[in-house]
Scaffold this active site. Structure first.
Site, PDB file in Angstrom:
ATOM      1  N   HIS A 167       1.900   4.577   4.720  1.00 31.87           N
ATOM      2  CA  HIS A 167       1.135   5.257   3.688  1.00 31.87           C
ATOM      3  C   HIS A 167       1.708   6.648   3.405  1.00 31.87           C
ATOM      4  O   HIS A 167       1.795   7.071   2.250  1.00 31.87           O
ATOM      5  CB  HIS A 167      -0.323   5.376   4.120  1.00 31.87           C
ATOM      6  CG  HIS A 167      -1.011   4.055   4.222  1.00 31.87           C
ATOM      7  ND1 HIS A 167      -2.209   3.888   4.892  1.00 31.87           N
ATOM      8  CD2 HIS A 167      -0.672   2.824   3.767  1.00 31.87           C
ATOM      9  CE1 HIS A 167      -2.581   2.613   4.826  1.00 31.87           C
ATOM     10  NE2 HIS A 167      -1.654   1.954   4.155  1.00 31.87           N
ATOM     11  N   SER A 207       0.805  -1.225   0.000  1.00 30.66           N
ATOM     12  CA  SER A 207       0.000   0.000   0.000  1.00 30.66           C
ATOM     13  C   SER A 207       0.835   1.271   0.000  1.00 30.66           C
ATOM     14  O   SER A 207       0.369   2.314  -0.461  1.00 30.66           O
ATOM     15  CB  SER A 207      -0.975   0.000   1.181  1.00 30.66           C
ATOM     16  OG  SER A 207      -0.290  -0.235   2.393  1.00 30.66           O
TER      17      SER A 207
END
Length: 322
Positions: free
Chosen positions: A195, A144
């Site tokens: 992230h 991610s």
């Protein structure tokens, strides 16, 4: 990126259904190969999860640098893999066709390594600022971080428009930042710093020196034309702004061998990308438009339905502008 594990196989079945709904022949080769590699390493991991995750303690203190290579390609559970790969499928189809296969593969390789490096730097900085050594121990895995970087790149090459993040209309310019906060709040097991590292890497590419450095390092592929084509990305002659916001322009550049085909065949009145959109939508509708009971929310990204809706809106806007 996540730092916990659950056991199930439903996510793999949903991913397989998604891929066959889209059609393997409609997925560009690099995107398909990276999807396959992530699935393979989930089924047959190169190392146990706790030996694949990346942390300051393990990678920097103990010099286990191989974790920078392993961590993006391993996932905590099958739903972690599923949501990441569905997000990557959509971004990969668009960006690989926009940039060309060779450059996209190069981009993924650099981003996979660099998101881990930025993650270590940010965790170290937090530990120093807060005097809390737990930041150095936090170990994360997952693709991610790379996906957040690709989201920034996607917004750079396709500026303008609106993304729906958890039902809220957000300008593409700020969507990554809003998702960063909302995902951290709604999915406590996700890695906020992982992230954030992806967003930083994406910005280094779109508004920083990373793209220039990559093109210089990739001089050996000049004969294939990718360096020449890449020289226009984000430049004053490309028709795109240098940031990842801005307004859509009419001019578009395409990497060699990925130019639009005026004689592009149609199936049922739909272009190939529109067929992919329809396949993804049908796959989601087949699941009753509801998540599996007990399944975790998407890890760091808006749902495929939101991505499809956004893309359809942008296509209509571009058609009206032309």
């Amino acid at each position: 990126m996540r730092n916990r594990q659950r056991g199930s196989h439903l996510g793999l079945l949903l991913l397989a259904s998604q891929l066959f709904q889209v059609g393997l022949d409609k997925i560009p080769p690099v995107t398909l190969a990276v999807l396959g590699l992530n699935v393979y390493l989930f089924l047959f991991p190169a190392a146990p999860l706790m030996q694949a995750c990346v942390s300051v303690q393990r990678a920097y203190w103990f010099k286990e640098w191989h974790r920078l290579l392993l961590s993006p390609l391993h996932h905590a559970d099958d739903f972690h893999l599923y949501f990441n790969m569905v997000s990557f499928l959509w971004k990969g189809v668009r960006l690989e066709r926009r940039l060309g296969g060779a450059w996209f593969l190069y981009l993924l390789s650099v981003f996979s390594l660099l998101t881990g490096v930025v993650y270590l730097a940010l965790e170290t900085l937090l530990a120093e600022l807060t005097q809390d050594q737990s930041y150095n121990m936090q170990c994360a895995v997952g693709f991610s971080g790379v996906l957040f970087a690709l989201k920034v790149i996607n917004n750079h090459y396709y500026p303008g428009g609106t993304t729906y993040v958890m039902g809220l209309p957000i300008s593409n310019r700020y969507a990554s930042w809003v998702e960063l906060v909302l995902i951290h709040i709604t999915a406590p097991g996700t890695s906020l710093i992982g992230h954030l590292s992806g967003i930083v890497v994406g910005l280094l590419y779109t508004v920083g020196p990373l793209k220039t450095i990559m093109k210089r390092c990739a001089g050996f592929v000049t004969s294939n034309g990718y360096t020449h084509a890449g020289a226009n990305y984000g430049s004053g002659t490309s028709g795109y702004s240098t940031g990842y916001g801005g307004h859509p322009r009419h001019q578009q550049n395409y990497a060699p061998n990925y130019a639009p085909n005026p004689n592009e065949s149609y199936t049922g009145g739909l272009t190939e990308e529109e067929q992919i959109e329809a396949a993804i939508r049908n796959s989601l509708y087949d699941r009753g438009q509801t998540n599996h009971r007990g399944a975790p929310p998407p890890y760091g990204f808006s749902s495929p339905e939101e991505a499809i809706a956004e893309e359809i809106r942008q296509r209509r806007l571009r058609r009206f502008d032309s």
